[in-house]
Scaffold this motif. Structure first.
Motif, PDB file in Angstrom:
ATOM      1  N   THR A 197       0.839  -1.185   0.000  1.00 64.28           N
ATOM      2  CA  THR A 197       0.000   0.000   0.000  1.00 64.28           C
ATOM      3  C   THR A 197       0.877   1.239   0.000  1.00 64.28           C
ATOM      4  O   THR A 197       2.055   1.187   0.338  1.00 64.28           O
ATOM      5  CB  THR A 197      -0.922   0.033   1.231  1.00 64.28           C
ATOM      6  OG1 THR A 197      -0.123   0.215   2.402  1.00 64.28           O
ATOM      7  CG2 THR A 197      -1.732  -1.242   1.363  1.00 64.28           C
ATOM      8  N   ASN A 198       0.271   2.355  -0.388  1.00 64.86           N
ATOM      9  CA  ASN A 198       1.002   3.618  -0.426  1.00 64.86           C
ATOM     10  C   ASN A 198       1.645   3.931   0.925  1.00 64.86           C
ATOM     11  O   ASN A 198       2.818   4.284   1.002  1.00 64.86           O
ATOM     12  CB  ASN A 198       0.046   4.739  -0.839  1.00 64.86           C
ATOM     13  CG  ASN A 198       0.730   6.070  -0.942  1.00 64.86           C
ATOM     14  OD1 ASN A 198       1.508   6.307  -1.845  1.00 64.86           O
ATOM     15  ND2 ASN A 198       0.451   6.955   0.002  1.00 64.86           N
ATOM     16  N   ALA A 199       0.850   3.797   2.004  1.00 66.09           N
ATOM     17  CA  ALA A 199       1.363   4.139   3.336  1.00 66.09           C
ATOM     18  C   ALA A 199       2.526   3.241   3.730  1.00 66.09           C
ATOM     19  O   ALA A 199       3.529   3.714   4.284  1.00 66.09           O
ATOM     20  CB  ALA A 199       0.243   4.035   4.370  1.00 66.09           C
ATOM     21  N   TYR A 264      -9.577   6.078   2.226  1.00 67.47           N
ATOM     22  CA  TYR A 264      -8.145   5.770   2.251  1.00 67.47           C
ATOM     23  C   TYR A 264      -7.918   4.328   2.683  1.00 67.47           C
ATOM     24  O   TYR A 264      -8.671   3.789   3.488  1.00 67.47           O
ATOM     25  CB  TYR A 264      -7.418   6.700   3.223  1.00 67.47           C
ATOM     26  CG  TYR A 264      -7.201   8.094   2.689  1.00 67.47           C
ATOM     27  CD1 TYR A 264      -6.173   8.369   1.795  1.00 67.47           C
ATOM     28  CD2 TYR A 264      -8.029   9.147   3.074  1.00 67.47           C
ATOM     29  CE1 TYR A 264      -5.963   9.649   1.308  1.00 67.47           C
ATOM     30  CE2 TYR A 264      -7.830  10.435   2.586  1.00 67.47           C
ATOM     31  CZ  TYR A 264      -6.790  10.680   1.703  1.00 67.47           C
ATOM     32  OH  TYR A 264      -6.590  11.944   1.223  1.00 67.47           O
ATOM     33  N   GLU A 265      -6.857   3.708   2.122  1.00 63.45           N
ATOM     34  CA  GLU A 265      -6.501   2.348   2.548  1.00 63.45           C
ATOM     35  C   GLU A 265      -6.112   2.346   4.025  1.00 63.45           C
ATOM     36  O   GLU A 265      -6.485   1.451   4.772  1.00 63.45           O
ATOM     37  CB  GLU A 265      -5.344   1.821   1.684  1.00 63.45           C
ATOM     38  CG  GLU A 265      -5.752   1.511   0.258  1.00 63.45           C
ATOM     39  CD  GLU A 265      -4.584   1.015  -0.568  1.00 63.45           C
ATOM     40  OE1 GLU A 265      -4.656  -0.112  -1.075  1.00 63.45           O
ATOM     41  OE2 GLU A 265      -3.587   1.760  -0.711  1.00 63.45           O
ATOM     42  N   THR A 266      -5.344   3.332   4.425  1.00 63.76           N
ATOM     43  CA  THR A 266      -5.045   3.563   5.840  1.00 63.76           C
ATOM     44  C   THR A 266      -5.190   5.059   6.085  1.00 63.76           C
ATOM     45  O   THR A 266      -4.954   5.873   5.188  1.00 63.76           O
ATOM     46  CB  THR A 266      -3.617   3.121   6.222  1.00 63.76           C
ATOM     47  OG1 THR A 266      -2.670   3.879   5.458  1.00 63.76           O
ATOM     48  CG2 THR A 266      -3.413   1.641   5.956  1.00 63.76           C
ATOM     49  N   ASP A 269      -2.554   7.723   5.373  1.00 60.03           N
ATOM     50  CA  ASP A 269      -2.411   8.160   3.983  1.00 60.03           C
ATOM     51  C   ASP A 269      -2.827   9.619   3.824  1.00 60.03           C
ATOM     52  O   ASP A 269      -2.257  10.357   3.012  1.00 60.03           O
ATOM     53  CB  ASP A 269      -3.257   7.287   3.056  1.00 60.03           C
ATOM     54  CG  ASP A 269      -2.498   6.076   2.552  1.00 60.03           C
ATOM     55  OD1 ASP A 269      -1.390   6.258   2.042  1.00 60.03           O
ATOM     56  OD2 ASP A 269      -3.015   4.958   2.657  1.00 60.03           O
ATOM     57  N   TYR A 270      -3.852  10.025   4.571  1.00 56.42           N
ATOM     58  CA  TYR A 270      -4.326  11.413   4.492  1.00 56.42           C
ATOM     59  C   TYR A 270      -3.241  12.379   4.946  1.00 56.42           C
ATOM     60  O   TYR A 270      -3.002  13.423   4.295  1.00 56.42           O
ATOM     61  CB  TYR A 270      -5.578  11.567   5.357  1.00 56.42           C
ATOM     62  CG  TYR A 270      -6.014  12.992   5.578  1.00 56.42           C
ATOM     63  CD1 TYR A 270      -6.399  13.805   4.513  1.00 56.42           C
ATOM     64  CD2 TYR A 270      -6.042  13.539   6.865  1.00 56.42           C
ATOM     65  CE1 TYR A 270      -6.794  15.120   4.720  1.00 56.42           C
ATOM     66  CE2 TYR A 270      -6.448  14.841   7.084  1.00 56.42           C
ATOM     67  CZ  TYR A 270      -6.825  15.632   6.007  1.00 56.42           C
ATOM     68  OH  TYR A 270      -7.222  16.927   6.222  1.00 56.42           O
ATOM     69  N   ASP A 273      -0.607  12.559   2.325  1.00 59.31           N
ATOM     70  CA  ASP A 273      -1.030  13.387   1.197  1.00 59.31           C
ATOM     71  C   ASP A 273      -0.897  14.874   1.514  1.00 59.31           C
ATOM     72  O   ASP A 273      -0.530  15.674   0.654  1.00 59.31           O
ATOM     73  CB  ASP A 273      -2.479  13.061   0.811  1.00 59.31           C
ATOM     74  CG  ASP A 273      -2.597  11.786  -0.014  1.00 59.31           C
ATOM     75  OD1 ASP A 273      -1.545  11.246  -0.422  1.00 59.31           O
ATOM     76  OD2 ASP A 273      -3.733  11.335  -0.251  1.00 59.31           O
ATOM     77  N   LYS A 285      -2.427   7.153  -6.861  1.00 55.85           N
ATOM     78  CA  LYS A 285      -2.521   6.716  -5.463  1.00 55.85           C
ATOM     79  C   LYS A 285      -1.159   6.638  -4.783  1.00 55.85           C
ATOM     80  O   LYS A 285      -1.071   6.615  -3.565  1.00 55.85           O
ATOM     81  CB  LYS A 285      -3.230   5.362  -5.377  1.00 55.85           C
ATOM     82  CG  LYS A 285      -2.480   4.216  -6.021  1.00 55.85           C
ATOM     83  CD  LYS A 285      -3.212   2.897  -5.855  1.00 55.85           C
ATOM     84  CE  LYS A 285      -3.176   2.395  -4.443  1.00 55.85           C
ATOM     85  NZ  LYS A 285      -3.687   1.021  -4.304  1.00 55.85           N
ATOM     86  N   TYR A 286      -0.088   6.602  -5.566  1.00 58.51           N
ATOM     87  CA  TYR A 286       1.256   6.525  -5.004  1.00 58.51           C
ATOM     88  C   TYR A 286       1.965   7.880  -5.013  1.00 58.51           C
ATOM     89  O   TYR A 286       3.184   7.956  -4.941  1.00 58.51           O
ATOM     90  CB  TYR A 286       2.092   5.490  -5.766  1.00 58.51           C
ATOM     91  CG  TYR A 286       1.519   4.100  -5.688  1.00 58.51           C
ATOM     92  CD1 TYR A 286       1.534   3.395  -4.494  1.00 58.51           C
ATOM     93  CD2 TYR A 286       0.930   3.502  -6.799  1.00 58.51           C
ATOM     94  CE1 TYR A 286       0.991   2.123  -4.409  1.00 58.51           C
ATOM     95  CE2 TYR A 286       0.387   2.223  -6.716  1.00 58.51           C
ATOM     96  CZ  TYR A 286       0.413   1.550  -5.520  1.00 58.51           C
ATOM     97  OH  TYR A 286      -0.127   0.291  -5.436  1.00 58.51           O
ATOM     98  N   SER A 288       2.208  10.266  -2.735  1.00 56.73           N
ATOM     99  CA  SER A 288       3.004  10.597  -1.554  1.00 56.73           C
ATOM    100  C   SER A 288       4.256   9.727  -1.463  1.00 56.73           C
ATOM    101  O   SER A 288       5.311  10.195  -1.009  1.00 56.73           O
ATOM    102  CB  SER A 288       2.177  10.492  -0.270  1.00 56.73           C
ATOM    103  OG  SER A 288       1.577   9.238  -0.135  1.00 56.73           O
TER     104      SER A 288
END
Length: 616
Positions: A197-199, A264-266, A269-270, A273, A285-286, A288
């Motif tokens: 995931t992004n985070a 958000y997935e997590t 993430d906010y 961002d 989505k990636y 950040s």
């Protein structure tokens, strides 16, 4: 040896050595076969086409992570991301058909002994030899058809697409270097145990030993002590990360800090961002992850070219990330900031700009800034000019502010406005007194009539008896649908009856000499407040979520009052000031709980004006 988390341009994957591809990918048997359908392939193509049309020289198109492990023979075993990797291979194969200079990486499926040969000779037409070849050939045919269609919009679409893929499209490259079983890695990926995931990708950047090692100018630590320093830094960041994520899981905190509808997935993430300055329209989505990766890369470059105090590469951005989170948490924990900032966030005010102002002012100055920002956001000096339909957004903002302000003015510091209750609902304006049946649906006629029969059944006046008789006739229609014209006739008779009673009450109590803060004057020079009787004015509107609004079904005031109190007893959220409306909270010594009178409207508007005046 530490695993590698990097950005891999697709152009790098096309490198050749001795007329053979440098990057040779192997899809192991434990992987699911290729299964992208036509829609998924077209979605990727459409995304790339959109990217081409809006591209500038600095933008990159970031594909999902690909997880690999290099085998002893030099090939890369693909542990995750093979669906998109295979689709890029198929797309390049189709582009090579019209441009023989295009080079491609190689791809082999362990379950298909002839897969390398099949993939090398792809052509339009569907193969039904096995499921993998069927979906691969379907993808090729889909790409072929899409290119033909797009030539009408962009004659050289093939060249543009290859130029973009080779120059601007990147994979997030996660290479397993530790000596562990690839099948175990694959299993852990599919239960979310390694960064995909992004985070988690950003977290991996923050925890990387390379990114926690200070530059060449740092001589404070001897080499034998560096491993302990790195471990300490990793532990500190990991604990801080977990603290942030855990805090954001609190519904009250999350309801305060976030004002959007994006899932958000997590939740961290906010914050990522915000730190990365991602715009609401950015679909990457990636974003950040790419931001943090680039910042670390630039930090390393600066360390090798500049003298001065040394930092470890991630230190500046990690401190900035913590700073943003800590400021948001400070606002949440301060009653005054909680209410004003929370209101602005819910009205889509730029959070980063608030943070920058906060860092440049003292608390008193920031408080004044917030009040001015709210005044600018509301931008209304004349409540009498607002009407339902034409000014819904403005009215909803004012009514939300009315709720927030009165919550702020409660002396108990433990009581804050429940911003989290606003999430997941569609908020709308409810007419406190309704005079038309337009919004009622035929399926609701019967329940509406039964509710109003209850209201009239103890009334012995001749007019009330006539209404009761008319309601009973409609309810006794048996299995037939209630006639719309007859229902509207009954609705109008009830509305006129109530309106007549309200008018009598108003005539008894109305004193136009009572002035309050509003605009406009009549011929006698007294404030003109007759607009309050307009049923589309703010004096007759309250804030409710759409589902509850629909359940009230244009009912009489007394019936709405009972229904709203019942919803409140059931634990459903009714904004505090809406409850006060139906409890006649604003009216001094209310004599008529069943009707919404001129005096009630005037008192309600006075209260709203007091809330607005708080910010002047």
């Amino acid at each position: 040896m530490e695993n590698i988390l990097d950005i891999m341009p697709v152009g790098n994957l096309l490198r050749q050595k001795n007329d053979k591809p440098v990057y040779q990918f192997f899809i192991p048997s434990y992987q699911r076969g290729y299964r992208w359908d036509k829609d998924q392939v077209e979605d990727l193509l459409d995304d790339l086409f959109e990217f081409i049309n809006k591209q500038n020289n600095k933008e990159k198109y970031c594909l999902q992570p690909i997880v690999v492990k290099q085998l002893p023979n030099g090939r890369y075993e693909v542990l995750d991301g093979q669906q998109r990797l295979t689709t890029i291979f198929i797309l390049l194969s189709r582009l090579k058909e019209t441009n023989s200079d295009i080079d491609i990486f190689s791809l082999t499926y362990e379950t298909r002994s002839d897969s390398e040969e099949f993939l090398r000779k792809l052509s339009a037409g569907i193969s039904d030899k096995n499921p993998d070849y069927y979906y691969i050939s379907l993808a090729y045919t889909t790409i072929n058809d899409w290119l033909k269609k797009k030539r009408n919009e962009m004659p050289h679409i093939g060249n543009s697409l290859f130029s973009t893929i080779s120059g601007s499209v990147e994979f997030i490259w996660f290479e397993i270097k530790t000596d562990i079983d690839p099948i175990d890695v694959f299993t852990r990926i599919n239960i979310g145990k390694i960064p995909l995931t992004n985070a988690e990708l950003v977290k991996a950047v923050c925890l990387s030993k390379n990114n926690l090692t200070p530059g060449n100018n740092d001589n404070n630590n001897q080499p034998q002590d560096l491993s302990k320093v790195l471990l300490l830094r990793q532990n500190i960041i990991a604990l801080e990360w977990d603290r942030m994520e855990k805090t954001l899981q609190d519904p009250k905190v999350w309801g305060f800090v976030y004002g959007g509808a994006h899932e958000y997935e997590t939740r961290i993430d906010y914050i990522l961002d915000l730190c990365a300055g991602r715009s609401a329209t950015d679909r990457n989505k990636y974003h950040s992850f790419k931001f943090f990766y680039d910042q670390v890369k630039n930090s390393r470059i600066k360390q090798t070219t500049n003298a001065g105090p040394s930092q470890y590469p991630i230190e500046k951005e990690w401190n900035r990330l913590k700073d943003i989170f800590d400021i948001l948490l400070e606002w949440y924990q301060d009653k005054k900031f909680n209410h004003l900032v929370g209101f602005l966030i819910k009205r889509k005010y730029a959070v980063l700009s608030l943070i920058e102002v906060f860092k440049g002012k003292d608390r008193k100055e920031f408080w004044e800034y917030l009040k001015n920002a709210i005044t600018r956001t509301i931008n209304c000096d004349d409540l009498s000019s607002l009407r339902y339909g034409a000014h819904n957004e403005e009215i909803m903002s004012i009514l939300l502010l009315h709720n927030v302000t009165n919550s702020l003015l409660v002396c108990d510091n433990n009581i804050n406005f429940p911003f989290e209750k606003l999430d997941g609902k569609t908020w709308s304006l409810e007419h406190i007194f309704a005079q038309n049946s337009d919004e009622l649906k035929e399926k609701d006629y019967e329940s509406w009539l039964r509710d109003h029969l209850y209201f009239f059944e103890n009334n012995t006046s001749d007019d009330a008896k006539a209404i009761i008789s008319q309601i009973q006739i409609l309810l006794n229609a048996g299995e037939k649908k209630i006639n719309r014209n007859l229902f509207e006739e009954c609705f109008k008779k009830i509305s006129d009856y109530i309106q007549h009673i309200i008018q009598d009450i108003n005539n008894d109590n109305h004193d136009k000499s009572i002035a309050f803060d509003t605009s406009g004057e009549n011929e006698q020079g007294l404030p003109d407040i007759n607009w309050i009787n307009d049923d589309d004015s703010i004096a007759n509107l309250a804030l409710l979520d759409l589902n509850m609004n629909s359940s009230l079904q244009n009912s009489l005031f007394d019936i709405k009052r009972r229904l709203i109190l019942q919803k409140d007893k059931e634990g459903l959220f009714v904004p505090g000031e809406t409850k006060k409306v139906f409890l006649k909270y604003y009216t001094t010594d209310p004599a008529h709980l069943a009707y919404w009178t001129f005096e009630d409207r005037k008192a309600y508007v006075e209260s709203i004006n007091q809330s607005l005046n708080y910010f002047k």
